[in-house]
Design a protein around this motif. Structure first.
Motif, PDB file in Angstrom:
ATOM      1  N   GLY A  82      10.473   3.373  12.003  1.00  0.00           N
ATOM      2  CA  GLY A  82      11.263   4.576  12.233  1.00  0.00           C
ATOM      3  C   GLY A  82      10.439   5.645  12.903  1.00  0.00           C
ATOM      4  O   GLY A  82       9.397   5.375  13.505  1.00  0.00           O
ATOM      5  N   ASP A  83      10.916   6.870  12.802  1.00  0.00           N
ATOM      6  CA  ASP A  83      10.253   8.009  13.422  1.00  0.00           C
ATOM      7  C   ASP A  83       9.845   9.017  12.346  1.00  0.00           C
ATOM      8  O   ASP A  83      10.246   8.903  11.185  1.00  0.00           O
ATOM      9  N   GLY A  84       9.088  10.021  12.755  1.00  0.00           N
ATOM     10  CA  GLY A  84       8.691  11.068  11.817  1.00  0.00           C
ATOM     11  C   GLY A  84       7.899  10.505  10.655  1.00  0.00           C
ATOM     12  O   GLY A  84       6.934   9.760  10.842  1.00  0.00           O
ATOM     13  N   VAL A  85       8.317  10.833   9.436  1.00  0.00           N
ATOM     14  CA  VAL A  85       7.593  10.371   8.257  1.00  0.00           C
ATOM     15  C   VAL A  85       7.769   8.878   8.014  1.00  0.00           C
ATOM     16  O   VAL A  85       7.071   8.301   7.180  1.00  0.00           O
ATOM     17  N   MET A  86       8.699   8.248   8.742  1.00  0.00           N
ATOM     18  CA  MET A  86       8.871   6.801   8.612  1.00  0.00           C
ATOM     19  C   MET A  86       8.227   6.050   9.779  1.00  0.00           C
ATOM     20  O   MET A  86       8.435   4.851   9.947  1.00  0.00           O
ATOM     21  N   ALA A  87       7.443   6.746  10.577  1.00  0.00           N
ATOM     22  CA  ALA A  87       6.708   6.085  11.646  1.00  0.00           C
ATOM     23  C   ALA A  87       5.473   5.407  11.065  1.00  0.00           C
ATOM     24  O   ALA A  87       4.833   5.956  10.161  1.00  0.00           O
ATOM     25  N   PRO A  88       5.116   4.232  11.544  1.00  0.00           N
ATOM     26  CA  PRO A  88       3.930   3.544  11.009  1.00  0.00           C
ATOM     27  C   PRO A  88       2.660   4.387  11.089  1.00  0.00           C
ATOM     28  O   PRO A  88       1.808   4.322  10.219  1.00  0.00           O
ATOM     29  N   ALA A 142       0.847  -1.192   0.000  1.00  0.00           N
ATOM     30  CA  ALA A 142       0.000   0.000   0.000  1.00  0.00           C
ATOM     31  C   ALA A 142       0.883   1.241   0.000  1.00  0.00           C
ATOM     32  O   ALA A 142       1.947   1.249   0.618  1.00  0.00           O
ATOM     33  N   PRO A 143       0.466   2.301  -0.677  1.00  0.00           N
ATOM     34  CA  PRO A 143       1.281   3.517  -0.725  1.00  0.00           C
ATOM     35  C   PRO A 143       1.333   4.218   0.621  1.00  0.00           C
ATOM     36  O   PRO A 143       0.430   4.079   1.449  1.00  0.00           O
ATOM     37  N   GLY A 144       2.386   4.991   0.825  1.00  0.00           N
ATOM     38  CA  GLY A 144       2.530   5.710   2.082  1.00  0.00           C
ATOM     39  C   GLY A 144       1.502   6.816   2.250  1.00  0.00           C
ATOM     40  O   GLY A 144       1.173   7.190   3.370  1.00  0.00           O
ATOM     41  N   HIS A 145       1.004   7.346   1.150  1.00  0.00           N
ATOM     42  CA  HIS A 145       0.029   8.430   1.215  1.00  0.00           C
ATOM     43  C   HIS A 145      -1.294   7.947   0.635  1.00  0.00           C
ATOM     44  O   HIS A 145      -1.403   7.706  -0.566  1.00  0.00           O
ATOM     45  N   GLU A 146      -2.270   7.786   1.491  1.00  0.00           N
ATOM     46  CA  GLU A 146      -3.569   7.308   1.030  1.00  0.00           C
ATOM     47  C   GLU A 146      -4.195   8.314   0.068  1.00  0.00           C
ATOM     48  O   GLU A 146      -4.192   9.511   0.319  1.00  0.00           O
ATOM     49  N   GLU A 147      -4.738   7.818  -1.011  1.00  0.00           N
ATOM     50  CA  GLU A 147      -5.439   8.652  -1.985  1.00  0.00           C
ATOM     51  C   GLU A 147      -5.999   7.789  -3.112  1.00  0.00           C
ATOM     52  O   GLU A 147      -7.152   7.937  -3.503  1.00  0.00           O
ATOM     53  N   ILE A 148      -5.178   6.869  -3.607  1.00  0.00           N
ATOM     54  CA  ILE A 148      -5.610   6.099  -4.768  1.00  0.00           C
ATOM     55  C   ILE A 148      -6.847   5.265  -4.465  1.00  0.00           C
ATOM     56  O   ILE A 148      -7.647   4.977  -5.358  1.00  0.00           O
ATOM     57  N   GLU A 149      -7.035   4.896  -3.190  1.00  0.00           N
ATOM     58  CA  GLU A 149      -8.166   4.036  -2.840  1.00  0.00           C
ATOM     59  C   GLU A 149      -9.505   4.704  -3.156  1.00  0.00           C
ATOM     60  O   GLU A 149     -10.378   4.118  -3.802  1.00  0.00           O
ATOM     61  N   LEU A 150      -9.674   5.936  -2.692  1.00  0.00           N
ATOM     62  CA  LEU A 150     -10.956   6.623  -2.940  1.00  0.00           C
ATOM     63  C   LEU A 150     -11.078   6.985  -4.418  1.00  0.00           C
ATOM     64  O   LEU A 150     -12.192   6.988  -4.977  1.00  0.00           O
ATOM     65  N   ALA A 151      -9.942   7.273  -5.064  1.00  0.00           N
ATOM     66  CA  ALA A 151      -9.981   7.611  -6.487  1.00  0.00           C
ATOM     67  C   ALA A 151     -10.405   6.405  -7.321  1.00  0.00           C
ATOM     68  O   ALA A 151     -11.134   6.553  -8.317  1.00  0.00           O
ATOM     69  N   LEU A 152      -9.961   5.223  -6.937  1.00  0.00           N
ATOM     70  CA  LEU A 152     -10.369   4.013  -7.643  1.00  0.00           C
ATOM     71  C   LEU A 152     -11.868   3.779  -7.484  1.00  0.00           C
ATOM     72  O   LEU A 152     -12.533   3.301  -8.418  1.00  0.00           O
TER      73      LEU A 152
END
Length: 265
Positions: free
Chosen positions: A253-259, A212-222
């Motif tokens: 990880g932390d920051g943008v690499m945090a789950p 799954a991509p790190g930034h959700e968006e494609i799901e609703l677009a599909l």
């Protein structure tokens, strides 16, 4: 205004997907709605007179990237497009807004902007449907997007970008009946399905990426692509991306690499 419409359409679409076999709840397409209330009419007028034209002008650098990419693919000598992860997404969102604007008030100028930009996007897309300028033109920033296509799915914004493309394509088709951008979106969605869920020998050594991509968006677009085409593949793809989120891949990880950053926890 636009964000309100997007929210309502998205929530309605998710309900419709889950209730499909029982009592469907289907969002009303924006092109079937006319707002006559004075409060909203004033704000729509501001959108049409000020916000949309300003946003179109601000998109000039993103449009130029597609112009250069198209020239590159034609074999012309050209300065390579700026390396950027998500500037195309900004353009797609403005194009979606333009589609909404055209339903409220027709504009030959805005429609010409859309058609010219769509031509450039189509000329920048690979025959297999792939559409990510920096990798197509061979000047990616490996730290931000990986050294090859789909090698850094978590933060490259690849699927985030094309998700916004799908939304713009659906909106412009609903607003005008023109389907060139919709066909570009469909070609890319089928490409994404092959690469992520079936396996394509040109990507990831032929193995399905299943991430799954790190930034959700494609799901609703599909889901939107499914509603306008009736093709269940896109609805099934949306569900697959949701089902594997945080399961087949989870950043550490932390920051943008945090789950929790990308809701993959």
């Amino acid at each position: 205004m636009k964000n309100l419409f997007v929210t309502l359409l998205t929530c309605g679409g998710l309900l419709a997907a889950h209730a499909e076999s029982a009592a469907p709840i289907t969002p009303v397409p924006f092109n079937e709605v006319t707002l006559t209330d004075g409060f909203w009419k004033q704000r729509i007028r501001t959108e049409l007179d000020v916000t949309v034209p300003f946003s179109v002008r601000q998109c000039a650098p993103a449009v130029e990237r597609f112009r250069r990419c198209a020239a590159f693919l034609r074999g012309e000598k050209t300065e390579l497009p700026e390396t950027h992860r998500f500037i195309s997404s900004d353009l797609y969102k403005v194009m979606e807004g333009v589609a909404y604007a055209l339903m409220a008030r027709p504009s030959e100028e805005l429609e010409a902007f859309m058609d010219e930009t769509i031509d450039l996007i189509g000329a920048s897309q690979q025959e297999d449907g792939y559409l990510y300028i920096s990798h197509i033109c061979g000047n990616p920033n490996p730290a931000e997007m990986g050294d090859r296509p789909y090698s850094w799915v978590v933060h490259s914004h690849k699927l985030y970008n094309v998700g916004h493309l799908y939304e713009a394509a659906v909106a412009y088709y609903q607003a005008t009946g023109k389907r060139k951008l919709l066909d570009i979106a469909i070609r890319n969605a089928r490409h994404v399905n092959r690469v992520f869920f079936e396996g394509d020998p040109r990507y990831n050594d032929g193995k399905p990426i299943m991430q799954a991509p790190g930034h959700e968006e494609i799901e609703l677009a599909l889901c939107k692509l499914y509603r306008v085409t009736g093709e269940r593949l896109y609805l099934e793809m949306a569900k697959k991306f949701l089902d594997i989120r945080g399961v087949t891949y989870c950043p550490e990880g932390d920051g943008v690499m945090a789950p929790t950053y990308a809701q993959q926890h």
